[in-house]
Design a protein around this motif. Structure first.
Motif, PDB file in Angstrom:
ATOM      1  N   PHE A  54      18.008  -4.568  -3.149  1.00 10.05           N
ATOM      2  CA  PHE A  54      18.017  -3.322  -2.379  1.00 10.05           C
ATOM      3  C   PHE A  54      19.347  -3.205  -1.621  1.00 10.05           C
ATOM      4  CE2 PHE A  54      13.686  -4.925  -2.716  1.00 10.05           C
ATOM      5  CZ  PHE A  54      13.008  -3.835  -3.245  1.00 10.05           C
ATOM      6  N   PRO A  55      20.447  -3.006  -2.331  1.00 10.77           N
ATOM      7  CA  PRO A  55      21.758  -2.991  -1.664  1.00 10.77           C
ATOM      8  C   PRO A  55      21.903  -1.885  -0.623  1.00 10.77           C
ATOM      9  CG  PRO A  55      21.931  -2.240  -3.952  1.00 10.77           C
ATOM     10  CD  PRO A  55      20.562  -2.817  -3.794  1.00 10.77           C
ATOM     11  N   ASP A  56      21.156  -0.789  -0.781  1.00 11.78           N
ATOM     12  CA  ASP A  56      21.221   0.293   0.207  1.00 11.78           C
ATOM     13  C   ASP A  56      20.776  -0.171   1.594  1.00 11.78           C
ATOM     14  OD1 ASP A  56      22.032   1.875  -1.856  1.00 11.78           O
ATOM     15  OD2 ASP A  56      20.267   3.159  -1.907  1.00 11.78           O
ATOM     16  N   LEU A  57      19.969  -1.223   1.631  1.00 12.65           N
ATOM     17  CA  LEU A  57      19.409  -1.668   2.899  1.00 12.65           C
ATOM     18  C   LEU A  57      20.294  -2.674   3.634  1.00 12.65           C
ATOM     19  CD1 LEU A  57      15.649  -2.104   1.929  1.00 12.65           C
ATOM     20  CD2 LEU A  57      16.758  -0.128   2.986  1.00 12.65           C
ATOM     21  N   ARG A  58      21.287  -3.209   2.956  1.00 15.81           N
ATOM     22  CA  ARG A  58      22.115  -4.227   3.598  1.00 15.81           C
ATOM     23  C   ARG A  58      22.810  -3.670   4.842  1.00 15.81           C
ATOM     24  NH1 ARG A  58      24.012  -9.125   1.641  1.00 15.81           N
ATOM     25  NH2 ARG A  58      23.453  -8.600  -0.501  1.00 15.81           N
ATOM     26  N   MET A  81      11.457   0.938  -0.037  1.00 18.04           N
ATOM     27  CA  MET A  81      12.248  -0.238  -0.404  1.00 18.04           C
ATOM     28  C   MET A  81      12.033  -1.378   0.587  1.00 18.04           C
ATOM     29  SD  MET A  81      15.845   1.494  -1.552  1.00 18.04           S
ATOM     30  CE  MET A  81      15.876   2.899  -2.658  1.00 18.04           C
ATOM     31  N   VAL A  82      11.953  -1.044   1.871  1.00 16.83           N
ATOM     32  CA  VAL A  82      11.687  -2.067   2.893  1.00 16.83           C
ATOM     33  C   VAL A  82      10.334  -2.733   2.622  1.00 16.83           C
ATOM     34  CG1 VAL A  82      11.262  -2.496   5.346  1.00 16.83           C
ATOM     35  CG2 VAL A  82      13.110  -0.961   4.652  1.00 16.83           C
ATOM     36  N   ALA A  83       9.327  -1.921   2.314  1.00 15.99           N
ATOM     37  CA  ALA A  83       7.992  -2.462   2.050  1.00 15.99           C
ATOM     38  C   ALA A  83       7.999  -3.390   0.837  1.00 15.99           C
ATOM     39  CB  ALA A  83       6.996  -1.324   1.840  1.00 15.99           C
ATOM     40  N   MET A  84       8.694  -2.978  -0.211  1.00 13.83           N
ATOM     41  CA  MET A  84       8.781  -3.823  -1.401  1.00 13.83           C
ATOM     42  C   MET A  84       9.563  -5.094  -1.107  1.00 13.83           C
ATOM     43  SD  MET A  84       9.456  -0.856  -4.277  1.00 13.83           S
ATOM     44  CE  MET A  84       9.703  -2.023  -5.616  1.00 13.83           C
ATOM     45  N   LEU A 115      15.946   0.600  12.777  1.00 13.55           N
ATOM     46  CA  LEU A 115      14.485   0.577  12.789  1.00 13.55           C
ATOM     47  C   LEU A 115      13.956   1.130  11.485  1.00 13.55           C
ATOM     48  CD1 LEU A 115      13.643   1.778  16.417  1.00 13.55           C
ATOM     49  CD2 LEU A 115      13.742  -0.571  15.550  1.00 13.55           C
ATOM     50  N   ALA A 116      12.987   0.446  10.903  1.00 16.65           N
ATOM     51  CA  ALA A 116      12.436   0.888   9.615  1.00 16.65           C
ATOM     52  C   ALA A 116      11.838   2.290   9.714  1.00 16.65           C
ATOM     53  CB  ALA A 116      11.384  -0.099   9.132  1.00 16.65           C
ATOM     54  N   PRO A 175       0.825  -1.211   0.000  1.00 14.97           N
ATOM     55  CA  PRO A 175       0.000   0.000   0.000  1.00 14.97           C
ATOM     56  C   PRO A 175       0.856   1.256   0.000  1.00 14.97           C
ATOM     57  CG  PRO A 175       0.033  -0.983   2.177  1.00 14.97           C
ATOM     58  CD  PRO A 175       0.759  -1.941   1.272  1.00 14.97           C
ATOM     59  N   GLN A 176       0.217   2.380  -0.243  1.00 15.23           N
ATOM     60  CA  GLN A 176       0.946   3.638  -0.337  1.00 15.23           C
ATOM     61  C   GLN A 176       1.489   4.096   1.015  1.00 15.23           C
ATOM     62  OE1 GLN A 176      -1.333   6.824  -2.074  1.00 15.23           O
ATOM     63  NE2 GLN A 176       0.122   8.405  -1.483  1.00 15.23           N
ATOM     64  N   VAL A 177       0.702   3.938   2.062  1.00 17.28           N
ATOM     65  CA  VAL A 177       1.106   4.426   3.383  1.00 17.28           C
ATOM     66  C   VAL A 177       1.013   3.293   4.401  1.00 17.28           C
ATOM     67  CG1 VAL A 177       0.428   6.809   2.914  1.00 17.28           C
ATOM     68  CG2 VAL A 177      -1.241   5.224   3.894  1.00 17.28           C
ATOM     69  N   ASN A 178       1.642   3.525   5.573  1.00 18.68           N
ATOM     70  CA  ASN A 178       1.617   2.525   6.652  1.00 18.68           C
ATOM     71  C   ASN A 178       2.021   1.143   6.150  1.00 18.68           C
ATOM     72  OD1 ASN A 178       0.630   4.519   8.450  1.00 18.68           O
ATOM     73  ND2 ASN A 178      -1.462   4.127   7.768  1.00 18.68           N
ATOM     74  N   ASN A 179       3.120   1.102   5.387  1.00 18.73           N
ATOM     75  CA  ASN A 179       3.496  -0.138   4.728  1.00 18.73           C
ATOM     76  C   ASN A 179       4.741  -0.804   5.313  1.00 18.73           C
ATOM     77  OD1 ASN A 179       5.441   1.602   3.746  1.00 18.73           O
ATOM     78  ND2 ASN A 179       4.604   1.687   1.677  1.00 18.73           N
ATOM     79  N   VAL A 180       5.243  -0.298   6.463  1.00 20.84           N
ATOM     80  CA  VAL A 180       6.344  -0.973   7.161  1.00 20.84           C
ATOM     81  C   VAL A 180       6.006  -1.062   8.651  1.00 20.84           C
ATOM     82  CG1 VAL A 180       8.099  -0.169   5.524  1.00 20.84           C
ATOM     83  CG2 VAL A 180       7.658   1.153   7.597  1.00 20.84           C
TER      84      VAL A 180
END
Length: 235
Positions: free
Chosen positions: A122-126, A143-146, A132-133, A85-90
């Motif tokens: 998502f290499p930026d997230l490694r 990216m976390v949500a995807m 914390l998200a 979803p667009q919002v509240n997705n993590v």
């Protein structure tokens, strides 16, 4: 090419009011399809209908040959469809890695390969996997949500306004990741307000207005149609 998603004659909406009227739409294997249209056109409603979040009046929703019309979201996930979803997705009070763990809750066995596949996308997230998200930027949270959705290795990924509120840098990055996801074998249905940018990388697109199909074609065909440009692309 097989249809991962086929929507036929769909009438759907909230309580007793239909927002979608005779909607027809398909997403084929390894394809990015973008839905554009003015506010209130029924774009996000179509996405929610596919994921079992709305009342279906009539018509059908078929995923990889299986009729899922009227199924609850929990069952649709198991059919291979994931929704961002667009919002509240993590889960903001959980780490990036814990968010990914939550995404893999339906999978059994070792998740190490799934984690590695997501971190490659998502290499930026490694390096941020222990953060914390909720502390991340808007683009990183998207990216976390995807990534969490991709932990289930879906057949179809539904993305509702993934670039909303993002900087041009992150918007371009999200679109690039969408191509990478498609190339990995996951079909994508995308709702997007940045219509020009989205159509540039989409295989096909649909234009909705007042809950109905208005135009459809390849991304380039829709971009180069003067009527669509005038009415929907601000040209």
């Amino acid at each position: 090419m097989m249809d991962v998603l086929a929507i036929s004659g769909l009438h759907a909406g909230y309580t007793d009011v239909n927002i979608l009227h005779d909607l027809n739409l398909c997403v084929r294997d390894k394809e990015i399809v973008t839905i554009i249209g003015p506010n209130g056109a029924g774009k996000s409603t179509a996405m929610k209908a596919v994921f079992g979040l709305l009342r279906i009046g009539s018509g059908s929703i078929v995923v990889s040959g299986c009729n899922v019309t009227g199924w609850p979201s929990s069952k649709i996930v198991k059919s291979g469809v994931c929704y961002v979803p667009q919002v509240n997705n993590v889960f903001g009070d959980m780490t990036v890695h814990e968010n990914f763990e939550m995404g893999g809750f339906l999978r059994s066995g070792d998740l190490s390969e799934a984690f590695e596949n997501v971190y490659q996308l998502f290499p930026d997230l490694r390096d941020k996997r222990k953060k914390l998200a909720g502390s991340l930027s808007g683009g990183q949270r998207q990216m976390v949500a995807m990534g969490r959705a991709l932990m289930l290795s879906p057949k179809l990924l539904l993305l509702d306004e993934p670039t909303a509120g993002l900087s041009p840098k992150y918007m371009e990055q999200i679109f690039t990741i969408c191509r990478d996801v498609r190339d990995s074998g996951v079909a994508i249905l995308l709702v997007e307000q940045h219509a020009k940018q989205a159509l540039e990388f989409s295989d096909r697109g649909y234009v909705l207005a007042q809950g109905r199909n208005r135009f459809t074609g390849t991304g380039s065909d829709l971009l180069n149609d003067p009527d669509i440009a005038r009415m929907f692309l601000g040209a």
